[in-house]
Design an enzyme around this catalytic site. Structure first.
Site, PDB file in Angstrom:
ATOM      1  N   ARG A   1     -31.099   6.759  22.254  1.00  0.00           N
ATOM      2  CA  ARG A   1     -31.204   6.936  20.803  1.00  0.00           C
ATOM      3  C   ARG A   1     -32.031   8.176  20.531  1.00  0.00           C
ATOM      4  NH1 ARG A   1     -30.429   3.226  16.831  1.00  0.00           N
ATOM      5  NH2 ARG A   1     -30.419   1.515  18.338  1.00  0.00           N
TER       6      ARG A   1
ATOM      7  N   SER B   1     -17.190   2.880  17.736  1.00  0.00           N
ATOM      8  CA  SER B   1     -17.042   2.063  16.537  1.00  0.00           C
ATOM      9  C   SER B   1     -15.938   2.673  15.689  1.00  0.00           C
ATOM     10  CB  SER B   1     -18.389   2.113  15.823  1.00  0.00           C
ATOM     11  OG  SER B   1     -18.261   1.748  14.491  1.00  0.00           O
TER      12      SER B   1
ATOM     13  N   GLU C   1     -23.798  -0.903  21.871  1.00  0.00           N
ATOM     14  CA  GLU C   1     -22.753  -0.179  21.137  1.00  0.00           C
ATOM     15  C   GLU C   1     -22.549   1.236  21.664  1.00  0.00           C
ATOM     16  OE1 GLU C   1     -23.303   0.029  16.893  1.00  0.00           O
ATOM     17  OE2 GLU C   1     -21.843   1.660  16.728  1.00  0.00           O
TER      18      GLU C   1
ATOM     19  N   ARG D   1     -24.562   9.310  24.651  1.00  0.00           N
ATOM     20  CA  ARG D   1     -24.674   7.889  24.972  1.00  0.00           C
ATOM     21  C   ARG D   1     -23.679   7.493  26.062  1.00  0.00           C
ATOM     22  NH1 ARG D   1     -25.747   3.279  20.425  1.00  0.00           N
ATOM     23  NH2 ARG D   1     -27.596   4.564  20.039  1.00  0.00           N
TER      24      ARG D   1
ATOM     25  N   ARG E   1     -29.694  12.569  13.297  1.00  0.00           N
ATOM     26  CA  ARG E   1     -30.115  11.336  12.628  1.00  0.00           C
ATOM     27  C   ARG E   1     -31.620  11.181  12.695  1.00  0.00           C
ATOM     28  NH1 ARG E   1     -25.084   7.285  14.360  1.00  0.00           N
ATOM     29  NH2 ARG E   1     -23.508   8.809  13.710  1.00  0.00           N
TER      30      ARG E   1
END
Length: 417
Positions: A270, A345, A342, A382, A255
């Site tokens: 991140r 999801s 988070e 994460r 990403r």
RNA sequence: GGAGGGAUGGCAGAGCGGACGAAUGCACUGGUCUUGAAAACCAGCGGGCCCUCGCGGGUCCCGGGGGUUCGAAUCCCCCUCCCUCCGCCA
């Protein structure tokens, strides 16, 4: 891609798109273009029918009559050309606009943005911050190397090292084993995909800025194995009774994290590259909401097994992302920040992605589009972030979660002496 | 990377400018026959979109996209993929 007929006929559907931030004016423009496309299509097809009939006659005609008939057919041809051009123009307009409209939010999704989620459940007790946050602890334990990573690759890259690597693979293997037990087919998914795949999976054009491009080969590095997994039944007409089809994909994810400058810069919370085990389901239209609950249940089971305190939220309309009609997030307590962040999801895309993928199910009363859903089983890097804070002891040692021990052969990891 | 050959319905496989959405076989579904089954025989046996309350009709689709032609599965161009040989490679 949205359902144009439904957008035309169902006001609640249209409202759901607007709740997600779609421009009402654009929707009206799209509907007008689509209405015009249909009428031009009918005119075009009538002309085509005439032209087809004329050509067939030529084939049957006496050689003496041919010349005259060919001339007459040629006349039709020029009319047809004009009509084709008109159709191409209006169809192009529809195609361009339709991709920009997000999947409408389901009725049960709350209005608003990031802060307007609905809190569904809080599980486990929060704890105070440990002596070291994950970034400090990772460096202390020799698990995270960022100095050279930044020099070699740039910001938001890290080397994962030492026992953290064993934990990483233990997480992957444990998660995969669990998912196989739930009936998922394991998949190691390609990470480089074609542009059409990005469009069909619902990521382009809306999230293009988040994606790395390998321009020389016309390929894109996917941000999630979901892209490749969606392609597993691209163009397929599935037999009824073969669904649900459940896949557990492992891949590295890439990403660009454009627009996140200054956010979560420490450690590996991140980063541009991480590994993830993703769940992906193809279901029929009747069972996708049940499937979503099942995926949500697995995510909660995983967090429970790792003994991480978390809260389950229903994401608000404005924060859903283009393809999701509804999304649950599991946010885990990050002690150093004193906040829930988070981790996993899960979303129901309904037929939004299947429409472009052309994944359909043969039905008694005609064929219907499949529904697609996805959910994070384990975002490995994460997850390690959270474990580094929750399993960190006062003496600096790391107590491996019980469920992972058989998969890495580690019990307590001692700090460097 | 170089040189050739291919891509047709669920599968196999014909067709290579005119009645072709496409022969034939297999598979599948229904029927006849049979105590039942098999065999045999008969029939059915794609997908998308548009119009229609419906019956039904139209159109597009022979890997994908363009082009030539009154007319393209068939001819031309581009792309993708597959196969064979050579080179390279974990």
């Amino acid at each position: 891609m949205i359902d144009l007929r439904k957008l035309r006929e169902d006001d609640e559907y249209k409202a759901g798109a607007i709740r997600k931030g779609a421009d009402a004016a654009v929707i009206e423009e799209l509907l007008a273009s689509e209405a015009s496309r249909r009428s031009v299509q009918t005119e075009l097809e009538q002309l085509q029918a005439q032209a087809n009939a004329a050509s067939k006659e030529i084939g049957r005609a006496d050689p003496a009559e041919r010349e005259a008939k060919i001339a007459a057919a040629g006349e039709l041809k020029s009319q047809l050309k004009d009509k084709e051009a008109a159709y191409a123009e209006v169809a192009g307009k529809v195609d361009e606009l339709v991709l920009t409209i997000p999947n409408p939010a389901a009725p049960q999704v709350p209005d608003g943005g990031e802060e307007d989620f609905e809190l569904i459940e809080v599980v486990g007790d929060t704890i105070d911050a440990p002596p070291m946050d994950h970034a400090t602890y990772g460096e202390y334990m020799g698990w995270i190397e960022t100095d050279h990573a930044v020099q070699n690759m740039g910001s938001r890259f890290a080397y994962l090292m030492g026992a953290a690597v064993q934990l990483e693979f233990a997480l992957v293997q444990w998660t995969m084993t669990k998912l196989v037990g739930h009936g998922f087919t394991p998949v190691v998914a390609p990470v480089l995909v074609r542009e059409e795949m990005m469009v069909d999976a619902g990521f382009f054009p809306t999230d293009r800025h988040q994606v790395y491009t390998v321009s020389e080969d016309g390929l894109f590095l996917s941000g999630t194995s979901e892209v490749a997994l969606a392609g597993l039944h691209r163009g397929d007409l599935l037999d009824a009774g073969t669904t649900p089809l459940r896949y557990a994909g492992f891949s590295s994810c890439f990403r660009r994290e454009a627009g996140t400058y200054g956010k979560d810069t420490r450690g590996i919370f991140r980063v541009h590259q991480f590994d993830k085990v993703e769940m992906f389901s193809f279901t029929d239209a009747e069972s996708s909401w049940d499937e979503l609950e099942m995926l949500r249940g697995i995510e909660q089971e995983i967090l429970g097994d790792l003994q991480l305190p978390y809260r389950l939220i229903r994401v608000a309309a404005g924060d859903l992302g283009a393809p999701a009609a509804m999304k649950y997030d599991c946010e885990v307590w990050l002690p150093s920040e004193g906040a829930y962040r988070e981790l996993t999801s899960t979303s129901n895309y309904l037929d939004y992605s299947a429409r472009r993928l052309k994944t359909r199910i043969r039905g008694e009363n005609g064929n219907e589009l499949a529904h697609t859903l996805n959910g994070t089983a384990c975002a490995v890097g994460r997850t390690l972030v959270f474990l580094m804070e929750h399993c960190q002891q006062a003496d600096g040692s790391f107590v491996v979660p019980e469920v992972l021990r058989p998969f890495c052969g580690l019990d307590v990891i001692l700090p460097p002496s």
